[in-house]
Design a protein around this motif. Sequence first.
Motif, PDB file in Angstrom:
ATOM      1  N   ILE A  10      14.920 -41.676  -9.730  1.00  0.00           N
ATOM      2  CA  ILE A  10      13.610 -41.236 -10.526  1.00  0.00           C
ATOM      3  C   ILE A  10      13.894 -39.898 -11.285  1.00  0.00           C
ATOM      4  N   THR A  11      14.787 -38.982 -10.855  1.00  0.00           N
ATOM      5  CA  THR A  11      14.888 -37.761 -11.371  1.00  0.00           C
ATOM      6  C   THR A  11      15.780 -37.590 -12.790  1.00  0.00           C
ATOM      7  N   ASP A  14      15.877 -42.120 -17.618  1.00  0.00           N
ATOM      8  CA  ASP A  14      15.321 -43.297 -17.553  1.00  0.00           C
ATOM      9  C   ASP A  14      14.140 -43.279 -16.367  1.00  0.00           C
ATOM     10  N   GLY A  15      14.666 -42.895 -15.208  1.00  0.00           N
ATOM     11  CA  GLY A  15      13.791 -42.851 -14.186  1.00  0.00           C
ATOM     12  C   GLY A  15      12.392 -41.912 -14.366  1.00  0.00           C
ATOM     13  N   SER A  16      12.461 -41.061 -15.318  1.00  0.00           N
ATOM     14  CA  SER A  16      11.359 -40.327 -15.433  1.00  0.00           C
ATOM     15  C   SER A  16      10.452 -40.928 -16.411  1.00  0.00           C
ATOM     16  N   TYR A  17      11.016 -41.469 -17.694  1.00  0.00           N
ATOM     17  CA  TYR A  17       9.907 -42.250 -18.249  1.00  0.00           C
ATOM     18  C   TYR A  17       9.592 -43.521 -17.743  1.00  0.00           C
ATOM     19  N   ARG A  41      14.367 -31.728 -10.092  1.00  0.00           N
ATOM     20  CA  ARG A  41      13.412 -32.686 -10.475  1.00  0.00           C
ATOM     21  C   ARG A  41      12.553 -32.176 -11.669  1.00  0.00           C
ATOM     22  N   GLY A  42      13.160 -31.621 -12.568  1.00  0.00           N
ATOM     23  CA  GLY A  42      12.802 -31.037 -13.821  1.00  0.00           C
ATOM     24  C   GLY A  42      12.320 -32.005 -14.752  1.00  0.00           C
ATOM     25  N   ARG A  43      12.617 -33.236 -14.717  1.00  0.00           N
ATOM     26  CA  ARG A  43      12.094 -34.502 -15.580  1.00  0.00           C
ATOM     27  C   ARG A  43      11.020 -35.060 -14.893  1.00  0.00           C
ATOM     28  N   ILE A  44      10.543 -34.737 -13.641  1.00  0.00           N
ATOM     29  CA  ILE A  44       9.411 -35.290 -13.052  1.00  0.00           C
ATOM     30  C   ILE A  44       8.472 -34.531 -12.446  1.00  0.00           C
TER      31      ILE A  44
END
Length: 346
Positions: A10-11, A14-17, A41-44
């Motif tokens: 998720i980090t 693709d996981g974040s989108y 975890r910057g993207r989430i």
Amino acid sequence: MKKRAIITGITGQDGSYLAELLIQKDYEVHGVVRRASTFNRGRIDHLCSDVGHPDAAIYLHYGDLGDSNSLLRILSDVKPDEIYNLAAQSHVGVSFDMPEYTGDITALGTTRLLEALRTSKLPAKFYQASSSELYGKTTSPMQNEETPFYPRSPYGCAKAYAYYLTRNYRESYGMYAVNGILFNHESPRRGENFVTRKITLSLANILAGKQECLYLGNLEAKRDWGYAPEFVEGMWKIMQQPEPEDYVLATGRTASVRDFLELCMKHLHIRYERKGSGKDETYTDTKTGRTIVALDPLYHRPAEVDFLLGDASKAKRKLGWEAKTTIEELARIMLEADCREQGISL
Ligand code: NAP
Ligand code: F7E
């Protein structure tokens, strides 16, 4: 009751989108995160800055694809309806340096998760992030679900194992387990050591005076490059089908690394001159006279995938899915995001 999804990886890009998409679709989203000594975890961050808060949009669980017990615990705690296995050592070049680790996480990690699901007897659907790297040294002019595999890297081999294992669990145990065979997809959230992002980020840094030169490897490799948010929508559609089947997702256009580089420079109005040839080739900015792109053998791989071009007609026919963003638009989106970070507006 809300549907529950678990996303491993998720980090990542693709996981974040996918997390954002599933939240929009009113899922309860659970993510598997691994412990890191730095913040990963910057993207989430925008989805979970208040972990434990009642309004937190996602729930995070410590786990690792190398650790079966953590996977079993997460499955039994969450009792998901859908599992998206996006976690992997996902860098092809790095897989040559770390073949055993890549096999352990990218291949065996899939076994661990599928076994955790099978033994828990939960009726969850399972999505495996398969890759166009499966086709590797293909001789087919376009690759679809029937094209034979010829992986060219430890990463490709690990993904081939995970692909077949997913099919095997579907056939052996009647599980809803599917492969999305996705061709390259990029975005401003792409990892900084994948070539498209390396190019957009470096050119933005060069314009901002923070970097002198961009060093690249093989400029002639061709890829079918799409836009990541559209591809995660395809993943979700694959999981909503009545029958578990494997699908290719691709744009149906191919372009070389050189094409992408020159497209980006054109978009930034950088006028360049190509000098030298072979390993000594460079790009010079004609305005400043500086060399802004050069080659470095460090970025060459022991075996290369020269050409990929996906045929996603099955996804169009059965899922109504089609890639829309062109490579020109993709380059613009990525350049705008990286330039904005440097205070440069295009
Ligand atoms: P990515 O940005 O590199 O993300 C990979 C994710 O896997 C990260 O969240 C990473 O966590 C996690 N991860 C790595 N090792 C792990 C472990 N041992 N246990 C648990 N999590 C682990 O990759 P992506 O581009 O989003 O791609 C998603 C998936 O699709 C990957 O499986 C990739 O191989 C596959 N794929 C990608 C493409 C593409 O073009 N992007 C195309 C086809 C297939 P950290 O943040 O902690 O590192
Ligand atoms: O390389 C060449 C390199 O690392 C693309 C992963 O998401 O997509 C990705 O794998 C091409 C290769 O992506 C540099 O040799 C030149 O030919 O951006 P990449 P990839 O290897 O296609 C597939 C579908 C996945 O499944 C993977 O997880 O670009 N190249 N110069 C370079 N590549 C990198 N990284 N860095 C360079 O400097």
